[in-house]
Design a protein around this motif. Sequence first.
Motif, PDB file in Angstrom:
ATOM      1  N   ARG A  50     -63.323  42.113  42.291  1.00 51.51           N
ATOM      2  CA  ARG A  50     -63.894  43.170  43.133  1.00 51.51           C
ATOM      3  C   ARG A  50     -65.214  43.664  42.568  1.00 51.51           C
ATOM      4  N   TRP A  51     -65.273  43.829  41.239  1.00 49.77           N
ATOM      5  CA  TRP A  51     -66.471  44.383  40.603  1.00 49.77           C
ATOM      6  C   TRP A  51     -67.255  43.331  39.829  1.00 49.77           C
ATOM      7  N   GLN A  52     -66.881  42.069  39.987  1.00 54.36           N
ATOM      8  CA  GLN A  52     -67.622  40.955  39.394  1.00 54.36           C
ATOM      9  C   GLN A  52     -67.778  41.089  37.880  1.00 54.36           C
ATOM     10  N   PRO A 104     -79.547  56.154  34.429  1.00 61.24           N
ATOM     11  CA  PRO A 104     -80.799  55.399  34.313  1.00 61.24           C
ATOM     12  C   PRO A 104     -81.029  54.537  35.549  1.00 61.24           C
ATOM     13  N   LYS A 105     -82.291  54.273  35.811  1.00 64.40           N
ATOM     14  CA  LYS A 105     -82.638  53.442  36.959  1.00 64.40           C
ATOM     15  C   LYS A 105     -82.230  52.001  36.693  1.00 64.40           C
ATOM     16  N   ASN A 106     -81.637  51.371  37.700  1.00 61.15           N
ATOM     17  CA  ASN A 106     -81.205  49.991  37.600  1.00 61.15           C
ATOM     18  C   ASN A 106     -81.974  49.159  38.615  1.00 61.15           C
ATOM     19  N   ASN A 107     -82.824  48.267  38.137  1.00 62.51           N
ATOM     20  CA  ASN A 107     -83.619  47.418  39.031  1.00 62.51           C
ATOM     21  C   ASN A 107     -82.922  46.102  39.358  1.00 62.51           C
ATOM     22  N   ARG A 108     -81.761  45.851  38.731  1.00 61.03           N
ATOM     23  CA  ARG A 108     -81.064  44.616  39.038  1.00 61.03           C
ATOM     24  C   ARG A 108     -80.373  44.723  40.399  1.00 61.03           C
ATOM     25  N   PRO A 109     -80.317  43.650  41.168  1.00 61.24           N
ATOM     26  CA  PRO A 109     -79.542  43.686  42.411  1.00 61.24           C
ATOM     27  C   PRO A 109     -78.063  43.815  42.100  1.00 61.24           C
ATOM     28  N   SER A 110     -77.347  44.607  42.911  1.00 62.54           N
ATOM     29  CA  SER A 110     -75.919  44.798  42.660  1.00 62.54           C
ATOM     30  C   SER A 110     -75.180  43.492  42.869  1.00 62.54           C
ATOM     31  N   LYS A 111     -74.261  43.181  41.953  1.00 60.63           N
ATOM     32  CA  LYS A 111     -73.498  41.938  42.054  1.00 60.63           C
ATOM     33  C   LYS A 111     -72.087  42.182  42.561  1.00 60.63           C
ATOM     34  N   THR A 112     -71.739  43.449  42.866  1.00 60.97           N
ATOM     35  CA  THR A 112     -70.380  43.766  43.258  1.00 60.97           C
ATOM     36  C   THR A 112     -70.040  43.195  44.623  1.00 60.97           C
ATOM     37  N   LEU A 113     -68.752  42.873  44.805  1.00 58.61           N
ATOM     38  CA  LEU A 113     -68.264  42.429  46.106  1.00 58.61           C
ATOM     39  C   LEU A 113     -67.758  43.589  46.931  1.00 58.61           C
ATOM     40  N   ASP A 114     -67.707  44.790  46.338  1.00 61.79           N
ATOM     41  CA  ASP A 114     -67.231  45.973  47.055  1.00 61.79           C
ATOM     42  C   ASP A 114     -68.432  46.776  47.512  1.00 61.79           C
ATOM     43  N   ILE A 138     -61.392  49.362  35.239  1.00 62.47           N
ATOM     44  CA  ILE A 138     -62.394  48.364  35.623  1.00 62.47           C
ATOM     45  C   ILE A 138     -63.502  49.009  36.452  1.00 62.47           C
ATOM     46  N   ALA A 139     -63.155  50.008  37.268  1.00 57.73           N
ATOM     47  CA  ALA A 139     -64.198  50.732  38.011  1.00 57.73           C
ATOM     48  C   ALA A 139     -65.145  51.441  37.045  1.00 57.73           C
ATOM     49  N   TYR A 140     -64.604  51.996  35.944  1.00 60.49           N
ATOM     50  CA  TYR A 140     -65.468  52.653  34.961  1.00 60.49           C
ATOM     51  C   TYR A 140     -66.352  51.630  34.254  1.00 60.49           C
ATOM     52  N   LEU A 141     -65.790  50.454  33.953  1.00 61.24           N
ATOM     53  CA  LEU A 141     -66.614  49.386  33.378  1.00 61.24           C
ATOM     54  C   LEU A 141     -67.732  48.997  34.341  1.00 61.24           C
ATOM     55  N   HIS A 142     -67.421  48.998  35.635  1.00 56.23           N
ATOM     56  CA  HIS A 142     -68.450  48.707  36.639  1.00 56.23           C
ATOM     57  C   HIS A 142     -69.562  49.761  36.599  1.00 56.23           C
ATOM     58  N   LEU A 143     -69.179  51.036  36.447  1.00 55.16           N
ATOM     59  CA  LEU A 143     -70.195  52.093  36.374  1.00 55.16           C
ATOM     60  C   LEU A 143     -71.083  51.896  35.148  1.00 55.16           C
ATOM     61  N   LEU A 144     -70.476  51.512  34.043  1.00 55.83           N
ATOM     62  CA  LEU A 144     -71.287  51.211  32.856  1.00 55.83           C
ATOM     63  C   LEU A 144     -72.202  50.026  33.124  1.00 55.83           C
ATOM     64  N   ASP A 145     -71.673  48.997  33.771  1.00 57.12           N
ATOM     65  CA  ASP A 145     -72.412  47.764  34.018  1.00 57.12           C
ATOM     66  C   ASP A 145     -73.569  47.967  34.986  1.00 57.12           C
ATOM     67  N   GLU A 146     -73.317  48.663  36.085  1.00 60.30           N
ATOM     68  CA  GLU A 146     -74.306  48.759  37.160  1.00 60.30           C
ATOM     69  C   GLU A 146     -75.131  50.044  37.116  1.00 60.30           C
ATOM     70  N   ALA A 179     -79.882  48.669  33.512  1.00 67.90           N
ATOM     71  CA  ALA A 179     -81.250  48.222  33.250  1.00 67.90           C
ATOM     72  C   ALA A 179     -81.338  47.224  32.108  1.00 67.90           C
ATOM     73  N   ILE A 180     -80.219  46.970  31.402  1.00 73.63           N
ATOM     74  CA  ILE A 180     -80.210  45.946  30.358  1.00 73.63           C
ATOM     75  C   ILE A 180     -80.167  44.586  31.052  1.00 73.63           C
ATOM     76  N   LYS A 181     -81.143  43.759  30.801  1.00 79.61           N
ATOM     77  CA  LYS A 181     -81.335  42.543  31.593  1.00 79.61           C
ATOM     78  C   LYS A 181     -80.370  41.422  31.238  1.00 79.61           C
ATOM     79  N   ASN A 182     -80.154  41.178  29.955  1.00 80.79           N
ATOM     80  CA  ASN A 182     -79.326  40.058  29.551  1.00 80.79           C
ATOM     81  C   ASN A 182     -77.842  40.406  29.725  1.00 80.79           C
ATOM     82  N   ASN A 183     -77.106  39.519  30.399  1.00 84.71           N
ATOM     83  CA  ASN A 183     -75.698  39.793  30.689  1.00 84.71           C
ATOM     84  C   ASN A 183     -74.863  39.954  29.427  1.00 84.71           C
ATOM     85  N   GLN A 184     -75.080  39.084  28.437  1.00 85.82           N
ATOM     86  CA  GLN A 184     -74.286  39.156  27.222  1.00 85.82           C
ATOM     87  C   GLN A 184     -74.625  40.411  26.420  1.00 85.82           C
TER      88      GLN A 184
END
Length: 532
Positions: free
Chosen positions: A368-370, A257-267, A438-446, A451-456
């Motif tokens: 690394r993946w915030q 899916p398209k993600n319009n959020r700016p990436s928060k990763t440090l990598d 954690i990299a897989y969690l990052h893929l889910l997150d980003e 596209a899910i806006k609320n962090n929680q």
Amino acid sequence: MMKIIQPCIVCISCCVFLSQAIAQTAGSQEKDPFDELNQAIEKNYSTKPPTSSPAPHTESVQPAQATQVTQATEFSASSQLNEFKQWQDNYLSQYQQYRKAYFSALDDRRDQLLKQWGDAELSNKSQFVKYQKGTNGNAEKVVYDFANNEVRLSWLSNEEQSITTGQIKQSLQQLSKDADNKQVVASILKQESDYHSADKLLFEQYLKEGKLSETTNRFHQNKRYIYEKESEKVRGQMLAQQQALDKLYDQLIQPTPKNNRPSKTLDSTHDNTPDYNHNYKKAQRSVDAAQQKQLQVKIHQEKIQIKREQTERLTRLVNNIKQLPSPKSQQQASNNQKITTVTIPLAKSSELAKAQPFVAQVKEQSQRWQLPPSFVLAIMHTESYFNPKAQSHIPAFGLMQIVPNSAGTDVNRFLFNKDKPMTSRYLFQPNENIEAGIAYLHLLDERYLGAIKNNQSRLYCMIAAYNTGSGNLARSFNKNRSRSVSQAVPIINAMQPEEVYQYLLNNLPYQETRHYLQRVVAREKLYQVVGS
């Protein structure tokens, strides 16, 4: 025509080893049952990044030539889709072959253990089980139980034999010398430095609080009880296979899916690339709705086949249990054997102490993946109880229970540009497993849920998707039961985080995932101190 690199197909020839590797004699030293599969993966899978053929040259062409170019392009697209469809068919066929071989070998192993020990205790998420020959030549079983915080040693011997304190000490010394046990012993004792003196620590704990028990008849259990216990395992394993098929469908067909959020990763090494493995994802997006429907039908048929296999496995179980001697007949036999078990409770400690050997790596990869370290540790706790040799019969491996040919392949593509599964050998290494999880969690997150806006809200959805896949997560919200995450995102974004959580608890397709979500959310509070 674009060449599609075929990801994570387990070749049928790799399955033959399973019957030989898993179904070993219970008294022999166990090997890694996936060692030959690891070798096959390393040998047969290409590690080169996907490449595409040059596009047809279209500069300065005449109308007739342009028509030819258009036809060539249409032919290329058609061929690409045919190749992709053929790949899907091959994938499902070989997945079925692998599954059948794996569970046939697993059932062979179970039947051997039932015949020898009257019970079939195998490694799982929360315990590591090893069968070997003891120092006195008797068959020996060692169980490192992470959930109950104890170590159990069992010996199979003749009725007149007694297990002495000296033999217990010798067996513990043998455990300390076994390199395969190093990670498990260090983890269950909470400190790496304790490994070299593990036999002394365990023996001292045995003298303080250890309990010795004897079962004078190894076939003391009622046959109905054995069936109920083992049949529950079979049903659980086959349910896990149905969930694995759901994830497989998502991997085969669902675009990111398209993600319009700016990436928060440090990598920035990986996230500067907008779409990893571009050619493969391009092929996925080009599959139309009708072809998606065809694949859905195939997945449904495969689930029906899994139910047939479950019936076959349960029938086999019944037939093998019938052949076991009854407790009464075994008592009358001249060669009756008994089981002596020593249970060594370990020093009580907090959950944070159990996690301590892995905290440094979790914090490094989380930064690394915030992602919140407490969130990662709660998932690790729920997945494996911090058992680095955790193994489920999906199969999934290690601390964060990575499935080699789904999450493992996704992460291999993302981190290393390798289009192949991860091996069990690799995933049993704590640092590598944590990095992959954690990299897989990052893929889910980003990527998948970005596209899910609320962090929680997104964290709640990540927990569910880590267990059951993004498609099943989407089904929970879509009234038409669609597996489309893009369709579910507006619904999720219209809810408050607590509404998302409650909606998931009420609507996730599998009860196991609902419980999983509850456990992770509750345990996250235990580890919040790590992030402070």
